[in-house]
Motif scaffolding. Sequence first.
Motif, PDB file in Angstrom:
ATOM      1  N   LYS A 133       3.985 -66.974  40.833  1.00 41.95           N
ATOM      2  CA  LYS A 133       5.109 -66.299  40.014  1.00 41.95           C
ATOM      3  C   LYS A 133       6.318 -67.111  40.431  1.00 41.95           C
ATOM      4  N   VAL A 134       6.775 -67.083  41.760  1.00 42.51           N
ATOM      5  CA  VAL A 134       7.751 -67.548  42.376  1.00 42.51           C
ATOM      6  C   VAL A 134       8.036 -69.068  41.960  1.00 42.51           C
ATOM      7  N   MET A 135       6.963 -69.899  41.996  1.00 47.93           N
ATOM      8  CA  MET A 135       6.861 -71.369  41.610  1.00 47.93           C
ATOM      9  C   MET A 135       7.313 -71.694  40.015  1.00 47.93           C
ATOM     10  N   LYS A 136       7.013 -70.457  39.392  1.00 42.39           N
ATOM     11  CA  LYS A 136       7.424 -70.716  37.792  1.00 42.39           C
ATOM     12  C   LYS A 136       8.482 -69.903  37.734  1.00 42.39           C
ATOM     13  N   GLY A 137       9.566 -69.504  38.659  1.00 40.20           N
ATOM     14  CA  GLY A 137      10.746 -69.224  38.511  1.00 40.20           C
ATOM     15  C   GLY A 137      10.972 -67.548  38.098  1.00 40.20           C
ATOM     16  N   LYS A 138       9.555 -66.974  38.386  1.00 37.32           N
ATOM     17  CA  LYS A 138       9.878 -65.560  37.986  1.00 37.32           C
ATOM     18  C   LYS A 138       9.910 -64.739  39.409  1.00 37.32           C
ATOM     19  N   LYS A 139      10.249 -63.584  39.312  1.00 37.84           N
ATOM     20  CA  LYS A 139      10.524 -62.687  40.684  1.00 37.84           C
ATOM     21  C   LYS A 139       9.110 -61.832  41.133  1.00 37.84           C
ATOM     22  N   ILE A 140       8.938 -61.660  42.137  1.00 38.17           N
ATOM     23  CA  ILE A 140       7.795 -61.018  42.715  1.00 38.17           C
ATOM     24  C   ILE A 140       7.925 -59.234  42.344  1.00 38.17           C
ATOM     25  N   SER A 141       7.276 -58.919  41.426  1.00 37.98           N
ATOM     26  CA  SER A 141       7.357 -57.530  41.314  1.00 37.98           C
ATOM     27  C   SER A 141       5.824 -57.044  41.315  1.00 37.98           C
TER      28      SER A 141
ATOM     29  N   ILE B 150       7.816 -54.207  50.643  1.00 40.97           N
ATOM     30  CA  ILE B 150       7.819 -54.946  49.513  1.00 40.97           C
ATOM     31  C   ILE B 150       6.922 -54.125  48.552  1.00 40.97           C
ATOM     32  N   SER B 151       5.826 -53.572  49.059  1.00 37.77           N
ATOM     33  CA  SER B 151       4.997 -52.727  48.226  1.00 37.77           C
ATOM     34  C   SER B 151       5.565 -51.688  47.689  1.00 37.77           C
ATOM     35  N   LYS B 152       6.482 -50.853  48.627  1.00 38.42           N
ATOM     36  CA  LYS B 152       7.036 -49.727  48.265  1.00 38.42           C
ATOM     37  C   LYS B 152       8.151 -49.777  47.371  1.00 38.42           C
ATOM     38  N   THR B 153       9.013 -50.990  47.597  1.00 40.43           N
ATOM     39  CA  THR B 153      10.161 -51.163  46.715  1.00 40.43           C
ATOM     40  C   THR B 153       9.638 -51.940  45.361  1.00 40.43           C
ATOM     41  N   GLY B 154       8.550 -52.288  45.525  1.00 44.19           N
ATOM     42  CA  GLY B 154       7.819 -52.915  44.286  1.00 44.19           C
ATOM     43  C   GLY B 154       8.339 -54.228  43.850  1.00 44.19           C
ATOM     44  N   GLU B 155       9.336 -54.831  44.529  1.00 40.64           N
ATOM     45  CA  GLU B 155       9.782 -56.196  44.260  1.00 40.64           C
ATOM     46  C   GLU B 155      10.376 -56.926  45.423  1.00 40.64           C
ATOM     47  N   ALA B 156      10.536 -58.118  45.442  1.00 41.08           N
ATOM     48  CA  ALA B 156      11.114 -59.009  46.731  1.00 41.08           C
ATOM     49  C   ALA B 156      12.180 -60.017  45.809  1.00 41.08           C
ATOM     50  N   GLU B 157      13.265 -60.175  46.496  1.00 43.70           N
ATOM     51  CA  GLU B 157      14.115 -61.151  46.227  1.00 43.70           C
ATOM     52  C   GLU B 157      13.876 -62.386  46.390  1.00 43.70           C
ATOM     53  N   THR B 158      13.964 -63.415  45.390  1.00 43.59           N
ATOM     54  CA  THR B 158      13.413 -64.766  45.652  1.00 43.59           C
ATOM     55  C   THR B 158      13.422 -65.426  46.871  1.00 43.59           C
ATOM     56  N   ILE B 159      14.656 -65.113  47.387  1.00 46.26           N
ATOM     57  CA  ILE B 159      14.976 -65.827  48.831  1.00 46.26           C
ATOM     58  C   ILE B 159      14.077 -65.131  49.810  1.00 46.26           C
ATOM     59  N   THR B 160      13.900 -63.776  49.706  1.00 41.68           N
ATOM     60  CA  THR B 160      12.728 -63.278  50.555  1.00 41.68           C
ATOM     61  C   THR B 160      11.447 -63.825  50.467  1.00 41.68           C
ATOM     62  N   SER B 161      11.148 -63.953  49.419  1.00 44.80           N
ATOM     63  CA  SER B 161       9.651 -64.527  48.810  1.00 44.80           C
ATOM     64  C   SER B 161       9.539 -66.025  49.619  1.00 44.80           C
ATOM     65  N   HIS B 162      10.702 -66.819  49.808  1.00 39.50           N
ATOM     66  CA  HIS B 162      10.691 -67.961  50.258  1.00 39.50           C
ATOM     67  C   HIS B 162      10.472 -67.935  51.827  1.00 39.50           C
ATOM     68  N   TYR B 163      11.237 -66.656  52.191  1.00 39.22           N
ATOM     69  CA  TYR B 163      11.055 -66.604  53.851  1.00 39.22           C
ATOM     70  C   TYR B 163       9.553 -66.077  54.178  1.00 39.22           C
ATOM     71  N   LEU B 164       8.959 -65.567  53.330  1.00 35.64           N
ATOM     72  CA  LEU B 164       7.621 -65.089  53.738  1.00 35.64           C
ATOM     73  C   LEU B 164       6.680 -66.158  53.643  1.00 35.64           C
ATOM     74  N   PHE B 165       7.011 -67.083  52.399  1.00 32.83           N
ATOM     75  CA  PHE B 165       6.117 -68.135  52.345  1.00 32.83           C
ATOM     76  C   PHE B 165       5.919 -69.052  53.433  1.00 32.83           C
ATOM     77  N   ALA B 166       7.232 -69.229  53.927  1.00 36.54           N
ATOM     78  CA  ALA B 166       7.533 -70.284  54.968  1.00 36.54           C
ATOM     79  C   ALA B 166       6.868 -69.665  56.227  1.00 36.54           C
ATOM     80  N   LEU B 167       6.980 -68.195  56.505  1.00 30.52           N
ATOM     81  CA  LEU B 167       6.689 -67.674  57.691  1.00 30.52           C
ATOM     82  C   LEU B 167       5.082 -67.804  57.541  1.00 30.52           C
ATOM     83  N   GLY B 168       4.317 -67.537  56.382  1.00 27.16           N
ATOM     84  CA  GLY B 168       2.794 -67.420  56.285  1.00 27.16           C
ATOM     85  C   GLY B 168       2.379 -68.689  56.650  1.00 27.16           C
TER      86      GLY B 168
END
Lengths: 212, 10
Positions: free
Chosen positions: A201-209, A138-156
């Motif tokens: 970010k994600v909670m405010k509807g933005k993407k993680i970049s 994610i740090s290399k691509t500089g962004e994460a899809e919102t659904i991937t962010s939800h995945y990581l939030f649940a996993l963390g």
Amino acid sequence: MNIFRLCGDMSHLAAIIILLLKMWKTRSVAGISGKSQILFATVFTARYLDLFTSFISIYNTCMKVFFIGTVYFTIYLIYMKFKATYDSNHDSFRVEFLIVPVGGLAFLVNHEFAPLEIIWTFSIYLESVAILPQLFMISKTGEAETITSHYLFALGSYRALYLCNWIYRYYAEGFFDLIAVVAGVVQTILYCDFFYLYITKVMKGKKISLPA
Amino acid sequence: DEFAPKKDEL
């Protein structure tokens, strides 16, 4: 079983289902680190070797079978079915830099110098760093899809809830496993900056970049 | 082995 551990397991279950849904619906594994999934498969395989020898409960057995089955199915989706969408250039974390030190540490620091115990300890230590290739990607691509962010939030959240479970079990049952707790703290700390991004970010509807 | 807490977690 206590509410913290149940919520933790449900959060872990949700993470895996979110990941599978993302792959199946979008028919793409873009942004997903295959290396992290391979590490998770190693973690589950090493930890659940006693799947057929020691029976804890129906719940325990079902969850173990589900976790092992889905992680290998995820690897199949990444490296075979949706291979064309797998971004191997950005999934370039050197996992040998994780496996070797973790393997060595499992030999040196464990509860009992016995094969099954060392393998279990290896799975605990490996799980604490298994998400690094994904966070690195994610740090290399500089962004994460919102659904991937939800995945990581649940996993963390799953391991953070397990920390609460261990606090509860210490006071309620006198149960304490230093190795699991220390690895769980490390694992949760690795998600902290992501949690911050997710909540701001994600909670405010933005993407993680991330700044690339 | 009494030091190794029982493994009842996932």
